[in-house]
Design an enzyme around this catalytic site. Sequence first.
Site, PDB file in Angstrom:
ATOM      1  N   ASP A   1      75.712  94.017  15.937  1.00  0.00           N
ATOM      2  CA  ASP A   1      75.273  95.018  16.931  1.00  0.00           C
ATOM      3  C   ASP A   1      73.854  95.524  16.627  1.00  0.00           C
ATOM      4  O   ASP A   1      72.978  95.519  17.489  1.00  0.00           O
ATOM      5  CB  ASP A   1      76.224  96.224  16.950  1.00  0.00           C
ATOM      6  CG  ASP A   1      77.483  95.937  17.762  1.00  0.00           C
ATOM      7  OD1 ASP A   1      77.444  95.041  18.630  1.00  0.00           O
ATOM      8  OD2 ASP A   1      78.506  96.611  17.514  1.00  0.00           O
TER       9      ASP A   1
ATOM     10  N   LYS B   1      87.337  97.006  14.906  1.00  0.00           N
ATOM     11  CA  LYS B   1      86.109  96.773  14.133  1.00  0.00           C
ATOM     12  C   LYS B   1      86.187  97.271  12.687  1.00  0.00           C
ATOM     13  O   LYS B   1      85.569  96.696  11.796  1.00  0.00           O
ATOM     14  CB  LYS B   1      84.912  97.439  14.831  1.00  0.00           C
ATOM     15  CG  LYS B   1      84.446  96.711  16.087  1.00  0.00           C
ATOM     16  CD  LYS B   1      83.179  97.362  16.636  1.00  0.00           C
ATOM     17  CE  LYS B   1      82.661  96.647  17.855  1.00  0.00           C
ATOM     18  NZ  LYS B   1      81.382  97.185  18.321  1.00  0.00           N
TER      19      LYS B   1
HETATM   20  P1  NDP Z   1      81.687 105.948  19.624  1.00  0.00           P
HETATM   21  O1  NDP Z   1      82.872 106.479  20.325  1.00  0.00           O
HETATM   22  O2  NDP Z   1      81.813 105.491  18.201  1.00  0.00           O
HETATM   23  O3  NDP Z   1      80.500 107.065  19.651  1.00  0.00           O
HETATM   24  C1  NDP Z   1      80.169 107.727  20.842  1.00  0.00           C
HETATM   25  C2  NDP Z   1      78.940 108.596  20.627  1.00  0.00           C
HETATM   26  O4  NDP Z   1      78.610 109.221  21.875  1.00  0.00           O
HETATM   27  C3  NDP Z   1      79.141 109.730  19.635  1.00  0.00           C
HETATM   28  O5  NDP Z   1      77.941 110.004  18.963  1.00  0.00           O
HETATM   29  C4  NDP Z   1      79.533 110.893  20.556  1.00  0.00           C
HETATM   30  O6  NDP Z   1      79.273 112.161  19.989  1.00  0.00           O
HETATM   31  C5  NDP Z   1      78.602 110.648  21.700  1.00  0.00           C
HETATM   32  N1  NDP Z   1      79.079 111.297  22.939  1.00  0.00           N
HETATM   33  C6  NDP Z   1      80.127 110.938  23.713  1.00  0.00           C
HETATM   34  N2  NDP Z   1      80.245 111.776  24.763  1.00  0.00           N
HETATM   35  C7  NDP Z   1      79.255 112.695  24.640  1.00  0.00           C
HETATM   36  C8  NDP Z   1      78.839 113.825  25.396  1.00  0.00           C
HETATM   37  N3  NDP Z   1      79.507 114.185  26.506  1.00  0.00           N
HETATM   38  N4  NDP Z   1      77.767 114.541  24.967  1.00  0.00           N
HETATM   39  C9  NDP Z   1      77.092 114.175  23.848  1.00  0.00           C
HETATM   40  N5  NDP Z   1      77.439 113.125  23.079  1.00  0.00           N
HETATM   41  C10 NDP Z   1      78.497 112.392  23.469  1.00  0.00           C
HETATM   42  O7  NDP Z   1      81.134 104.765  20.537  1.00  0.00           O
HETATM   43  P2  NDP Z   1      80.159 103.575  20.129  1.00  0.00           P
HETATM   44  O8  NDP Z   1      79.088 104.112  19.257  1.00  0.00           O
HETATM   45  O9  NDP Z   1      80.957 102.422  19.656  1.00  0.00           O
HETATM   46  O10 NDP Z   1      79.565 103.161  21.538  1.00  0.00           O
HETATM   47  C11 NDP Z   1      78.621 103.994  22.211  1.00  0.00           C
HETATM   48  C12 NDP Z   1      78.096 103.242  23.414  1.00  0.00           C
HETATM   49  O11 NDP Z   1      77.365 102.113  22.941  1.00  0.00           O
HETATM   50  C13 NDP Z   1      79.186 102.695  24.338  1.00  0.00           C
HETATM   51  O12 NDP Z   1      78.913 103.121  25.641  1.00  0.00           O
HETATM   52  C14 NDP Z   1      79.072 101.194  24.234  1.00  0.00           C
HETATM   53  O13 NDP Z   1      79.234 100.578  25.501  1.00  0.00           O
HETATM   54  C15 NDP Z   1      77.648 101.005  23.774  1.00  0.00           C
HETATM   55  N6  NDP Z   1      77.481  99.786  22.960  1.00  0.00           N
HETATM   56  C16 NDP Z   1      76.577  98.877  23.415  1.00  0.00           C
HETATM   57  C17 NDP Z   1      76.373  97.723  22.731  1.00  0.00           C
HETATM   58  C18 NDP Z   1      75.399  96.744  23.264  1.00  0.00           C
HETATM   59  O14 NDP Z   1      75.358  95.624  22.734  1.00  0.00           O
HETATM   60  N7  NDP Z   1      74.605  97.072  24.263  1.00  0.00           N
HETATM   61  C19 NDP Z   1      77.095  97.416  21.470  1.00  0.00           C
HETATM   62  C20 NDP Z   1      77.982  98.474  21.056  1.00  0.00           C
HETATM   63  C21 NDP Z   1      78.165  99.610  21.802  1.00  0.00           C
HETATM   64  P3  NDP Z   1      80.366 112.917  19.053  1.00  0.00           P
HETATM   65  O15 NDP Z   1      80.248 112.323  17.685  1.00  0.00           O
HETATM   66  O16 NDP Z   1      79.969 114.320  19.135  1.00  0.00           O
HETATM   67  O17 NDP Z   1      81.723 112.642  19.691  1.00  0.00           O
END
Ligand code: NDP
Length: 289
Positions: free
Chosen positions: A110, A74
């Site tokens: 998105d 992306k």
């Molecule tokens: P990223 O990896 O870019 O970001 C993940 C986020 O989740 C970060 O803010 C991270 O925090 C947080 N996180 C992960 N694990 C934990 C935890 N154990 N405790 C607290 N915070 C946590 O992923 P994306 O943003 O690309 O995707 C996130 C979700 O969104 C995915 O599950 C994906 O499936 C979903 N999604 C859904 C879409 C839809 O159309 N419905 C479209 C795009 C994504 P930190 O920064 O601290 O690591």
Amino acid sequence: MSEEAPSYRAELVGVFGHPVAENPTIIMQEEGFKALGLNWRYLTIEVRPEQLADAIRGLRAFNMAGINLTIPHKVAVLPFLDDLSPEAELVGAVNTVVREGDRLVGHNTDGKGFVRSVREEAGVDPRGKHIVLLGAGGAARAISVEMALAGAGHITIVNRTPERGQDLVRLLRAKTPAGAEFAPWRGKYVVPAGADILVNATSLGLYPNVKSAPLVALGSIRPDLLVCDVIPNPPHTAFLRTAEARGARTLDGLGMLVTQSAIAFEMWTGHEAPVAVMRQALEKVFGTP
Ligand code: NDP
């Protein structure tokens, strides 16, 4: 009487990703093409990171109408494109490329999908609202930028890693009209009293980790909150179930997934997407009613 020569050439679109085999977008797009009688095909294409440049050259050579990009392409795709939509430029990531003549233009659907889902499925207008976003990754970035551009009044970013959350707040303050602040996430997060919309934009709750959910103080989830989840699979997450038990209205991530795909469909084909058909096709795959 002259008959038109038949054309066996389909318009091609698809997705580049790695790994990509489990990406279900093909199901929605192909059902959509069928419903509208369009001779279009959607291809699910495995592209390793070091081959992205070649894959984009191939897309141009095959005269494809466009492509979706998923993990890990992306952001990496940006240097290979001729232009970016203002939103994609702000988000710094592209999930949909549209070919306009010889030019490849990058978009990000998105956040637009989320905003349309909030408006059309939940019937809520983001204008002037206070939105609390849990997470600061790619999904949170896209959602917060589009909510800000849709007129959200104030956005609170809550994230485990403060630097990432603070970065996003700086972007929102500098480039959008919305007010924005960072809130640290220590223990159970207490949703502020004035909040209108609470969004889980973390990856917590995604299959197969269906029991995990963001830590939020239960007492701060009020019945007048709209609680949303970005997790599309399973759509009925543990987080949404908790919010429902507190009397709040909820919106699942399946709607966002379908809508962002429908927006790409419309950008490519120029036709209104058959959203209900696309959602049904996806529900069948996820085994939801
Ligand atoms: P990223 O990896 O870019 O970001 C993940 C986020 O989740 C970060 O803010 C991270 O925090 C947080 N996180 C992960 N694990 C934990 C935890 N154990 N405790 C607290 N915070 C946590 O992923 P994306 O943003 O690309 O995707 C996130 C979700 O969104 C995915 O599950 C994906 O499936 C979903 N999604 C859904 C879409 C839809 O159309 N419905 C479209 C795009 C994504 P930190 O920064 O601290 O690591």
